[in-house]
Design an enzyme around this catalytic site. Structure first.
Site, PDB file in Angstrom:
ATOM      1  N   CYS A 125       0.813  -1.225   0.000  1.00 15.11           N
ATOM      2  CA  CYS A 125       0.000   0.000   0.000  1.00 15.11           C
ATOM      3  C   CYS A 125       0.843   1.271   0.000  1.00 15.11           C
ATOM      4  O   CYS A 125       0.300   2.372  -0.140  1.00 15.11           O
ATOM      5  CB  CYS A 125      -0.959  -0.005   1.181  1.00 15.11           C
ATOM      6  SG  CYS A 125      -1.998  -1.468   1.240  1.00 15.11           S
ATOM      7  N   HIS A 249      -2.736   6.977   2.765  1.00 20.39           N
ATOM      8  CA  HIS A 249      -3.292   5.761   2.178  1.00 20.39           C
ATOM      9  C   HIS A 249      -4.652   5.496   2.826  1.00 20.39           C
ATOM     10  O   HIS A 249      -4.802   5.609   4.043  1.00 20.39           O
ATOM     11  CB  HIS A 249      -2.334   4.592   2.402  1.00 20.39           C
ATOM     12  CG  HIS A 249      -2.964   3.260   2.177  1.00 20.39           C
ATOM     13  ND1 HIS A 249      -3.663   2.970   1.027  1.00 20.39           N
ATOM     14  CD2 HIS A 249      -3.041   2.146   2.964  1.00 20.39           C
ATOM     15  CE1 HIS A 249      -4.125   1.739   1.118  1.00 20.39           C
ATOM     16  NE2 HIS A 249      -3.771   1.221   2.279  1.00 20.39           N
ATOM     17  N   ASN A 283     -10.327   0.207   0.477  1.00 20.66           N
ATOM     18  CA  ASN A 283      -8.860   0.242   0.488  1.00 20.66           C
ATOM     19  C   ASN A 283      -8.360  -0.429  -0.788  1.00 20.66           C
ATOM     20  O   ASN A 283      -8.475  -1.643  -0.940  1.00 20.66           O
ATOM     21  CB  ASN A 283      -8.358  -0.509   1.739  1.00 20.66           C
ATOM     22  CG  ASN A 283      -6.838  -0.611   1.801  1.00 20.66           C
ATOM     23  OD1 ASN A 283      -6.140  -0.383   0.808  1.00 20.66           O
ATOM     24  ND2 ASN A 283      -6.322  -0.973   2.961  1.00 20.66           N
TER      25      ASN A 283
HETATM   26  C1  LIG Z   1      -9.458  -4.894  10.559  1.00 25.92           C
HETATM   27  C2  LIG Z   1     -10.136  -3.918  11.496  1.00 25.92           C
HETATM   28  C3  LIG Z   1     -11.208  -3.150  10.757  1.00 25.92           C
HETATM   29  C4  LIG Z   1     -10.801  -4.716  12.617  1.00 25.92           C
HETATM   30  O1  LIG Z   1     -11.336  -3.819  13.561  1.00 25.92           O
HETATM   31  P1  LIG Z   1     -11.070  -4.078  15.094  1.00 25.92           P
HETATM   32  O2  LIG Z   1     -11.775  -3.020  15.808  1.00 25.92           O
HETATM   33  O3  LIG Z   1      -9.591  -4.186  15.293  1.00 25.92           O
HETATM   34  O4  LIG Z   1     -11.790  -5.450  15.273  1.00 25.92           O
HETATM   35  P2  LIG Z   1     -11.453  -6.651  16.249  1.00 25.92           P
HETATM   36  O5  LIG Z   1     -10.923  -7.767  15.415  1.00 25.92           O
HETATM   37  O6  LIG Z   1     -10.669  -6.204  17.434  1.00 25.92           O
HETATM   38  O7  LIG Z   1     -12.908  -7.000  16.754  1.00 25.92           O
HETATM   39  C5  LIG Z   1     -13.671  -6.102  17.564  1.00 25.92           C
HETATM   40  C6  LIG Z   1     -15.086  -6.615  17.648  1.00 25.92           C
HETATM   41  O8  LIG Z   1     -15.728  -6.443  16.389  1.00 25.92           O
HETATM   42  C7  LIG Z   1     -16.143  -7.709  15.882  1.00 25.92           C
HETATM   43  N1  LIG Z   1     -15.851  -7.710  14.448  1.00 25.92           N
HETATM   44  C8  LIG Z   1     -14.657  -7.903  13.831  1.00 25.92           C
HETATM   45  N2  LIG Z   1     -14.797  -7.784  12.516  1.00 25.92           N
HETATM   46  C9  LIG Z   1     -16.103  -7.508  12.275  1.00 25.92           C
HETATM   47  C10 LIG Z   1     -16.849  -7.271  11.118  1.00 25.92           C
HETATM   48  N3  LIG Z   1     -16.315  -7.284   9.880  1.00 25.92           N
HETATM   49  N4  LIG Z   1     -18.152  -7.017  11.248  1.00 25.92           N
HETATM   50  C11 LIG Z   1     -18.759  -7.003  12.447  1.00 25.92           C
HETATM   51  N5  LIG Z   1     -18.100  -7.221  13.602  1.00 25.92           N
HETATM   52  C12 LIG Z   1     -16.776  -7.472  13.511  1.00 25.92           C
HETATM   53  C13 LIG Z   1     -15.322  -8.737  16.628  1.00 25.92           C
HETATM   54  O9  LIG Z   1     -15.995  -9.966  16.724  1.00 25.92           O
HETATM   55  C14 LIG Z   1     -15.178  -8.081  17.959  1.00 25.92           C
HETATM   56  O10 LIG Z   1     -16.376  -8.272  18.699  1.00 25.92           O
HETATM   57  P3  LIG Z   1     -16.355  -8.462  20.310  1.00 25.92           P
HETATM   58  O11 LIG Z   1     -15.771  -7.189  20.845  1.00 25.92           O
HETATM   59  O12 LIG Z   1     -17.787  -8.662  20.631  1.00 25.92           O
HETATM   60  O13 LIG Z   1     -15.471  -9.644  20.521  1.00 25.92           O
HETATM   61  C15 LIG Z   1      -9.144  -2.905  12.121  1.00 25.92           C
HETATM   62  O14 LIG Z   1      -8.301  -3.574  13.026  1.00 25.92           O
HETATM   63  C16 LIG Z   1      -8.320  -2.225  11.098  1.00 25.92           C
HETATM   64  O15 LIG Z   1      -8.814  -1.468  10.290  1.00 25.92           O
HETATM   65  N6  LIG Z   1      -6.999  -2.424  11.165  1.00 25.92           N
HETATM   66  C17 LIG Z   1      -6.091  -1.827  10.219  1.00 25.92           C
HETATM   67  C18 LIG Z   1      -6.138  -2.662   8.998  1.00 25.92           C
HETATM   68  C19 LIG Z   1      -5.504  -1.982   7.864  1.00 25.92           C
HETATM   69  O16 LIG Z   1      -5.609  -0.807   7.695  1.00 25.92           O
HETATM   70  N7  LIG Z   1      -4.850  -2.779   7.051  1.00 25.92           N
HETATM   71  C20 LIG Z   1      -4.350  -2.391   5.825  1.00 25.92           C
HETATM   72  C21 LIG Z   1      -3.074  -1.718   5.963  1.00 25.92           C
HETATM   73  S1  LIG Z   1      -2.639  -1.365   4.355  1.00 25.92           S
END
Ligand SMILES: CC(C)(COP(=O)(O)OP(=O)(O)OC[C@H]1O[C@@H](n2cnc3c(N)ncnc32)[C@H](O)[C@@H]1OP(=O)(O)O)[C@@H](O)C(=O)NCCC(=O)NCCS
Length: 327
Positions: A125, A249, A283
């Site tokens: 990215c 990004h 993204n």
């Molecule tokens: C991937 C991402 C969206 C996940 O969000 P998060 O807040 O970290 O999510 P988590 O995995 O910690 O889960 C938090 C809660 O949401 C839920 N959850 C996770 N993904 C979900 C989805 N797609 N839809 C609904 N609920 C979801 C989980 O079950 C968890 O529930 P709980 O609290 O009841 O256990 C986030 O971490 C992110 O954007 N990270 C950066 C990724 C990125 O930018 N990557 C590319 C770099 S180029």
């Protein structure tokens, strides 16, 4: 002293500049509600946690190279540059499924660029900022006169469509820039680097699907990327208050907002325009920055002459940023 003949070098230009921008997205719009039919997710969660409202997915028969051709042609038209003037094509991407041949040479041929130097560049990215940095330096060194940089991705080929950590985030598209010589520098030095010790945070599982540790990537991006953006500004001799447009990004709207907040805490203006193209594009990895810039120019939120600060980051982990003047 040696009697070997002295080598001659090309003569470059004092500066480089972006001459034009173009982009392309596939037709198919995929909403959060569409995704909730194939995985356990919902519109509200995606909007609040990631900021995406909808994104574009390719059809099966649409390829990364098709998007790159369309975006490259659009950038050349915007720049008023004929394909015959281009001598180098750089194609940042990380989702070309065949390593041989590369995408750049065939895309150049389809655009009608005659026999350019052509190579793909994989910095995930961060790819577009890496490519823009290389293009700018090639021109300043005299190795190239006009460079077409095309970030293009078909991420849907590399995503498990039922994986709710990735399928809600990634999307398809392409964005391109034409770079040429300039007496006054209009593209600042690239600030780039990598954190290879964190390689396991984002990778392809079984050479098939992207896997990422979302929370760790989120923490890294929200703490480590603003300083890179600031160092790119400093390298260009600019202050945070000089920035008219910030284009991080488009990984997650909360990451974008965290970077903007840190820049404002360091003197960036409240009226600095901050890209939020992720809302309707998702993204798109190496395509996201030029795609956002193209959309913002068309919407009139970015004007010719604005100082843009771009910063890319992603798998590798790799990162890069630079300031440049919008065409
Ligand atoms: C991937 C991402 C969206 C996940 O969000 P998060 O807040 O970290 O999510 P988590 O995995 O910690 O889960 C938090 C809660 O949401 C839920 N959850 C996770 N993904 C979900 C989805 N797609 N839809 C609904 N609920 C979801 C989980 O079950 C968890 O529930 P709980 O609290 O009841 O256990 C986030 O971490 C992110 O954007 N990270 C950066 C990724 C990125 O930018 N990557 C590319 C770099 S180029």
């Amino acid at each position: 002293m040696t009697d070997r003949p002295a080598l001659s070098l090309h003569t470059g230009s004092r500066g480089s500049r972006v001459l034009g921008i173009g982009s392309f997205q596939p037709e198919k719009v995929v909403t959060n509600d569409d995704l909730s039919k194939v995985m356990d997710t919902n519109d509200e969660w995606i909007r609040t946690r990631v900021g995406i409202i909808e994104r574009r997915f390719a059809e099966k028969d649409e390829e990364l190279t098709d998007f790159a051709v369309a975006a490259g042609k659009a950038a050349l038209a915007d720049a008023g540059v004929d394909p015959s003037e281009v001598d180098t094509v750089i194609l940042p991407n990380c989702t070309m499924r065949t390593l041989i041949p590369n995408a750049a040479a065939q895309v150049a041929a389809r655009i009608g660029i005659p026999n350019p130097g052509a190579f793909d560049l994989n910095a995930a990215c961060a790819g577009f900022c890496y490519g823009l940095g290389v293009a700018s330096d090639l021109i300043r060194a005299g190795s190239a006169k006009k460079v077409l940089v095309i970030g293009a991705e078909k991420l849907t080929d590399s995503i498990d469509p039922t994986d709710r950590a990735n399928a809600i985030i990634f999307a398809d598209g392409a964005g391109a820039a034409v770079v040429g010589a300039s007496d006054e520098p209009e593209i600042g030095p690239v600030s780039w680097g990598s954190a290879g010790d964190l390689v396991d945070l984002i990778y392809m599982r079984d050479e098939k699907f992207i896997y990422q540790e979302g929370q760790s990537v989120f923490r890294w991006a929200t703490t480590q990327i603003a300083p890179i953006a600031l160092s790119a500004l400093e390298a260009a001799g600019l202050k945070p208050s000089d920035v008219d447009v910030l284009i991080p990004h488009q990984a997650n709207l909360r990451i974008v907002e965290a970077i903007a907040k840190k820049l404002r805490a360091n003197g960036a203006r409240d009226d600095m325009v901050v890209a939020d193209d992720i809302k309707y594009s998702g993204n798109t990895s190496s395509a996201s920055i030029p795609l956002a810039l193209d959309h913002m120019r068309k919407a009139g939120t970015v004007r010719s002459g604005d100082v843009v600060l771009a910063v890319g980051f992603g798998a590798g982990l790799s990162y890069a940023g630079q300031a440049f003047v919008s065409p």
